[in-house]
Design an enzyme around this catalytic site. Sequence first.
Site, PDB file in Angstrom:
ATOM      1  N   ALA A   1      34.246  50.046  64.487  1.00 18.52           N
ATOM      2  CA  ALA A   1      34.513  48.815  65.135  1.00 18.52           C
ATOM      3  C   ALA A   1      35.754  47.983  64.623  1.00 18.52           C
ATOM      4  O   ALA A   1      36.480  47.542  65.582  1.00 18.52           O
ATOM      5  CB  ALA A   1      33.230  47.867  64.960  1.00 18.52           C
ATOM      6  N   HIS A   2      36.124  48.164  63.289  1.00 19.88           N
ATOM      7  CA  HIS A   2      37.242  47.421  62.758  1.00 19.88           C
ATOM      8  C   HIS A   2      38.326  47.752  63.063  1.00 19.88           C
ATOM      9  O   HIS A   2      39.798  47.207  62.510  1.00 19.88           O
ATOM     10  CB  HIS A   2      36.987  46.932  61.162  1.00 19.88           C
ATOM     11  CG  HIS A   2      37.224  48.179  60.472  1.00 19.88           C
ATOM     12  ND1 HIS A   2      38.490  48.288  59.786  1.00 19.88           N
ATOM     13  CD2 HIS A   2      36.714  49.372  60.026  1.00 19.88           C
ATOM     14  CE1 HIS A   2      38.608  49.265  59.141  1.00 19.88           C
ATOM     15  NE2 HIS A   2      37.319  50.072  58.971  1.00 19.88           N
TER      16      HIS A   2
ATOM     17  N   CYS B   1      44.094  53.993  52.077  1.00 15.64           N
ATOM     18  CA  CYS B   1      42.990  54.237  51.407  1.00 15.64           C
ATOM     19  C   CYS B   1      43.664  55.045  50.091  1.00 15.64           C
ATOM     20  O   CYS B   1      42.825  55.016  49.045  1.00 15.64           O
ATOM     21  CB  CYS B   1      42.427  55.366  52.186  1.00 15.64           C
ATOM     22  SG  CYS B   1      41.988  55.152  53.729  1.00 15.64           S
TER      23      CYS B   1
END
Length: 405
Positions: free
Chosen positions: A212-213, A338
Amino acid sequence: MESAPPYDGGVRLPIYLDHHATTPCDPRVVEAMLPYFSGTFGNPASRNHVFGWRAEEAVETARAQVAVLVGAQAKEIVFTSGATESDNLMLKGAAGRLADKGDHIVTVATEHPAVLDTVAALEGRGFRVTRLPVGRDGLLGADDVARALEERTILVSVMWANNEIGVLQPIEAIGRLCRERGVLFAVDAAQALGKLPIDVRAAGVDLLAVSAHKVYGPKGVGALYVRSGAPRLRLEPQIDGGGHERGFRSGTLNVPGIVGFGAACALAGATLAEEGERILGLRERLRRGILSRVDDVQVNGSLECRLPGNLNLSFAGVDGEALLMALRDVAVSSGSACASASPEPSHVILALGVGSDLAHASIRFGVGRGNTEAEIDYVIDLVAEKVKGLRALPSASGSLRRAAQ
Ligand SMILES: *Cc1c(COP(=O)(O)O)cnc(C)c1O
């Protein structure tokens, strides 16, 4: 953010150009979520009162909204905590079920760590993994996949759109191949969702991981599409418990998050074409602007097969980390977010064969919904100025790099 952001030429700083790392929650999404924290707070698993029914209704509406955006049926959508979990569920879940049928998995060197680390874990359990190299343009050929398939191949995992260089893999062709050969096809579509039309059926995708993000929804919620129909696709659950989500993923559902994800998908579906064109226009303005002002810049990855909002550039002779520091009012990234705690160059840029120097010199720009032409023009000026400055100091990139650590 602090209360009074600095202004420069009508542009509010800092400028966010890192939409591959995450996107802001659209205010309309937040609006849709709010009633589900305190008012309609029920547990959708509560079957015997109205609090549960209302929550379940909201979840099922969201499930249909997510399904529509990928061309699936609502019952094929399993809610998770994000694309990382979906990647784990699709790969470990499928491999676990198919272990008696085969032991070989095919993936690509440029996948997200959520896929690469998961297949590495499977390797530790005895599966064999082929990590296909990509061309200089970051793309895989369907033939490359065909050549890698073996008698005991059970699973092919290829991402739709790359999170660092934005390139789009030939998903339809690989899907066709996998269908012909009876091999499961798993796709990480976290970056593609809401940016490109997705039709899982037409593309021959069996499993599709989304988040979703990355699509102006909340963090901590995602979904896995699990194809229904013959031949029956079964997954070993990775989280056991109350049997939620048809047993694929136990745990009380994140109702506000799921409602937000649904709303974000509905918004993305309604504006996909128009927004894609606008964002592509901004991306091209940025690319042309920088290339016309700065020498020795190269675009990493195919420009043609690419997400509209992605631009990944290597500035020869400039360290990416040093440039990031110099651009401090502009949120961009070098390597993947990341991995940005580590000084290692990006595995994706290295896989293009550009060499370690240019890999260290790469910057990812991610244009998104809120960006404006004025912001892009500000960034072009700033990048041109800072790259020139860094190149004028022969040892600058090295010392700034050390200072950053
Ligand atoms: C962001 C991202 C993920 C991880 O998604 P989360 O929802 O943050 O766990 C996985 N794959 C790709 C390609 C991504 O861009």
